[in-house]
Design a protein around this motif. Structure first.
Motif, mmCIF file in Angstrom:
data_model
loop_
_atom_site.group_PDB
_atom_site.id
_atom_site.type_symbol
_atom_site.label_atom_id
_atom_site.label_comp_id
_atom_site.label_asym_id
_atom_site.label_seq_id
_atom_site.Cartn_x
_atom_site.Cartn_y
_atom_site.Cartn_z
ATOM 1 N N SER A 1 44.278 33.667 44.777
ATOM 2 C CA SER A 1 43.018 34.282 45.200
ATOM 3 C C SER A 1 42.761 35.557 44.400
ATOM 4 O O SER A 1 43.693 36.261 44.003
ATOM 5 C CB SER A 1 43.050 34.593 46.698
ATOM 6 N N GLN A 2 41.510 35.842 44.162
ATOM 7 C CA GLN A 2 41.154 37.024 43.372
ATOM 8 C C GLN A 2 41.464 38.316 44.111
ATOM 9 O O GLN A 2 41.830 39.325 43.514
ATOM 10 C CB GLN A 2 39.669 36.975 43.014
ATOM 11 N N THR A 3 41.330 38.287 45.429
ATOM 12 C CA THR A 3 41.576 39.465 46.251
ATOM 13 C C THR A 3 42.575 39.128 47.348
ATOM 14 O O THR A 3 42.828 37.960 47.641
ATOM 15 C CB THR A 3 40.272 39.967 46.895
ATOM 16 N N THR B 1 33.029 28.274 44.392
ATOM 17 C CA THR B 1 32.562 29.587 44.851
ATOM 18 C C THR B 1 33.706 30.481 45.329
ATOM 19 O O THR B 1 33.466 31.639 45.664
ATOM 20 C CB THR B 1 31.547 29.422 45.994
ATOM 21 N N THR B 2 34.926 29.947 45.392
ATOM 22 C CA THR B 2 36.064 30.763 45.823
ATOM 23 C C THR B 2 36.570 31.590 44.642
ATOM 24 O O THR B 2 37.018 31.030 43.632
ATOM 25 C CB THR B 2 37.211 29.879 46.351
ATOM 26 N N PRO B 3 36.510 32.916 44.720
ATOM 27 C CA PRO B 3 36.962 33.753 43.601
ATOM 28 C C PRO B 3 38.475 33.611 43.396
ATOM 29 O O PRO B 3 39.249 33.648 44.356
ATOM 30 C CB PRO B 3 36.605 35.175 44.048
ATOM 31 N N THR B 4 38.883 33.431 42.168
ATOM 32 C CA THR B 4 40.297 33.286 41.848
ATOM 33 C C THR B 4 40.702 34.289 40.766
ATOM 34 O O THR B 4 39.883 34.750 39.976
ATOM 35 C CB THR B 4 40.616 31.859 41.364
ATOM 36 N N TYR B 5 41.981 34.576 40.762
ATOM 37 C CA TYR B 5 42.524 35.580 39.846
ATOM 38 C C TYR B 5 42.596 35.036 38.427
ATOM 39 O O TYR B 5 42.958 33.875 38.195
ATOM 40 C CB TYR B 5 43.924 35.985 40.317
ATOM 41 N N ASN C 1 39.209 38.962 31.786
ATOM 42 C CA ASN C 1 37.868 38.394 31.821
ATOM 43 C C ASN C 1 37.509 37.872 30.434
ATOM 44 O O ASN C 1 36.840 38.529 29.639
ATOM 45 C CB ASN C 1 36.864 39.453 32.274
ATOM 46 N N SER D 1 41.221 29.838 35.492
ATOM 47 C CA SER D 1 42.236 29.645 36.538
ATOM 48 C C SER D 1 42.390 28.186 36.945
ATOM 49 O O SER D 1 43.487 27.746 37.294
ATOM 50 C CB SER D 1 41.890 30.479 37.769
#
Length: 464
Positions: free
Chosen positions: A327-329, A346-350, A354, A360
């Motif tokens: 997960s990004q956060t 739509t799920t932010p990932t680490y 950038n 990911s």
């Protein structure tokens, strides 16, 4: 006879007119206790009740507070002190009765528990049970209401071991007065440890690209490994040193389930520190269903962790021949089931940085999936070059015991990391060979390889 003089100076010879003198005999009264002396709850004082037979005057007590009227009560007499009861008519007509008081330390009161009921987390160590006593006494702790041998003596008791179920301990007071070392309280008080499952609960969702090869529509992965009875009952991640032990399928029905909840393979889930995502706080093996749910070894329940603290954690999912995702956060996790859906775009990932070279997950018809092709499991998918994954496929095929002639087109059936498309077969050369899937990922499926270089490396996007 002597005549009594009158006030007028004359005399009165009538004896009936003489004054009367009342004589009261001074006979000792009797003080009788109506019952045994009673020690106060704090055993610092005691009280008595008594009656007086043949009382001659006023009743007084030299200690405590006297109340009542035959029977009388005296309270607040110091423990062990002798009280004097006085029945007094006059200075020359009074009687004292001495009553020896009890040593209340020899009738110890029940201990007072600071907390009679506490809640402890299952698998956690026991909390310290605390009690107080009055006077010269200590506390003995038991695991049964009567009889038995004390498991600990002292005011503060921390049971050994870990909490597994509701547990009851019993405390009694024992006198430490040297005159009565065997005296104990009349009963025992109960301390209850209420076991509660405080485990963090999580329902991650993820797709494995390898189990989606050939699936062009619909939300379900293939479960070829289960169908061919190749999924081991023991997790392949034991060597990864999981913190929460959950590495064995014990039920015979888990791998017989079909449909959306059928098991695809084992995965590995990590909780990482919110302040430093390189630190793994907890980790465990789990099972992956066809619909992407990551569940307990029972095949259905959300996964739990030994970690008790409700807090924010990074959530990472790894697989034996796919690149992991995180997960990004840091996400808030509690005893209430939380969900993180890595299948969703739509799920932010680490990502490590950038940049297009840092992807990911791979795009699939169903959304997002873990990158397939990490046969060497070194955090990279490599088609050509040092430590390439193609060589793992080759070595597994050539070294197979069933391939004595070292044929490159030999098909190795089983549960191997070289089985990139998760169909239960490792194929180096020939139709549906596993090398092709690595080639396609490196050359065509990764947006960062704009030059279509054979030696491009797909990197796992996990902090090291």
């Amino acid at each position: 006879m002597t005549e009594s003089p009158k006030l007028d100076g004359t005399t009165d010879n009538d004896p009936s007119n003489d004054p009367t003198v009342l004589l009261i005999p001074c006979i000792k009264s009797k003080v009788t206790l109506t019952g045994a002396a009673i020690c106060s709850a704090d055993i610092q004082t005691y009280s008595i009740t008594f009656s007086v037979t043949g009382k001659v005057g006023a009743i007084k007590a030299n200690r405590g507070v006297l109340t009542g009227s035959n029977p009388y009560t005296v309270v607040g007499i110091p423990s062990g002190a002798t009280i004097k009861i006085t029945d007094s008519l006059s200075a020359v007509c009074k009687f004292d009765t001495l009553i020896t008081g009890p040593n209340c330390n020899c009738t110890p009161a029940l201990p007072i528990l600071l907390t009679t009921s506490i809640i402890s987390c299952i698998r956690d160590t026991f909390s310290t049970l605390k009690a107080t006593v009055f006077g010269l006494a200590t506390v003995e702790w038991y695991t049964q209401a009567t009889g038995g041998t004390p498991v600990f003596t002292g005011l503060n008791f921390k049971p050994s071991g870990n909490v597994s179920a509701n547990t009851v301990f019993y405390a009694q007071a024992r006198s430490t007065d040297p005159t009565c070392p065997t005296a104990i309280s009349t009963g025992r008080v109960m301390a209850t440890v209420n076991a509660q499952d405080c485990s963090l609960r999580l329902l991650p969702k993820v797709y494995l690209q390898g189990s989606l090869f050939g699936v062009f529509s619909g939300p379900l992965m293939r479960d070829d490994l289960r169908v061919k009875n190749l999924i081991p009952r023991k997790s392949p991640y034991v060597a990864w040193n999981p913190i929460t032990a959950a590495d064995t399928i014990t039920s015979n029905t888990v791998l017989t389930v079909t449909g959306a909840d059928a098991i695809v393979d084992w995965v590995f889930v990590e909780l990482r520190d919110a302040d430093d995502s390189t630190i793994v706080v907890d980790s465990r093996s789990a099972l992956l269903q066809r619909d992407g749910d990551i569940v307990e070894v029972d095949g259905t329940s959300p996964i739990t962790f030994n970690t008790f603290a409700s807090a924010d954690y990074f959530v990472a999912v790894r697989h034996r021949n796919h690149l992991g995702v995180m997960s990004q956060t840091a996400l808030p996790l509690t005893q209430v089931v939380s969900t993180v859906d890595f299948r969703s775009a739509t799920t932010p990932t680490y990502v490590l940085a950038n940049s297009p070279i840092h992807q990911s997950q791979v795009d699939v018809a169903q959304g997002k999936a873990l990158w397939a092709g990490n046969a060497l499991y070194d955090g990279q998918v490599i088609y050509q070059g040092t430590d390439n994954d193609v060589n793992v496929i080759y070595q597994q095929v050539i070294a197979a015991t069933g391939n004595p002639f070292f044929l490159p087109f030999y098909i190795l059936a089983g549960y191997y990391t070289g089985d990139i498309n998760m169909d239960g077969e490792v194929i180096f050369q020939g139709t549906t060979n596993d090398v092709e899937y690595i080639y396609q990922n490196v050359i065509n499926n990764h947006n960062g390889n704009m030059l279509k270089q054979n030696f491009f490396i797909i990197q796992e996007q996990l902090p090291k």
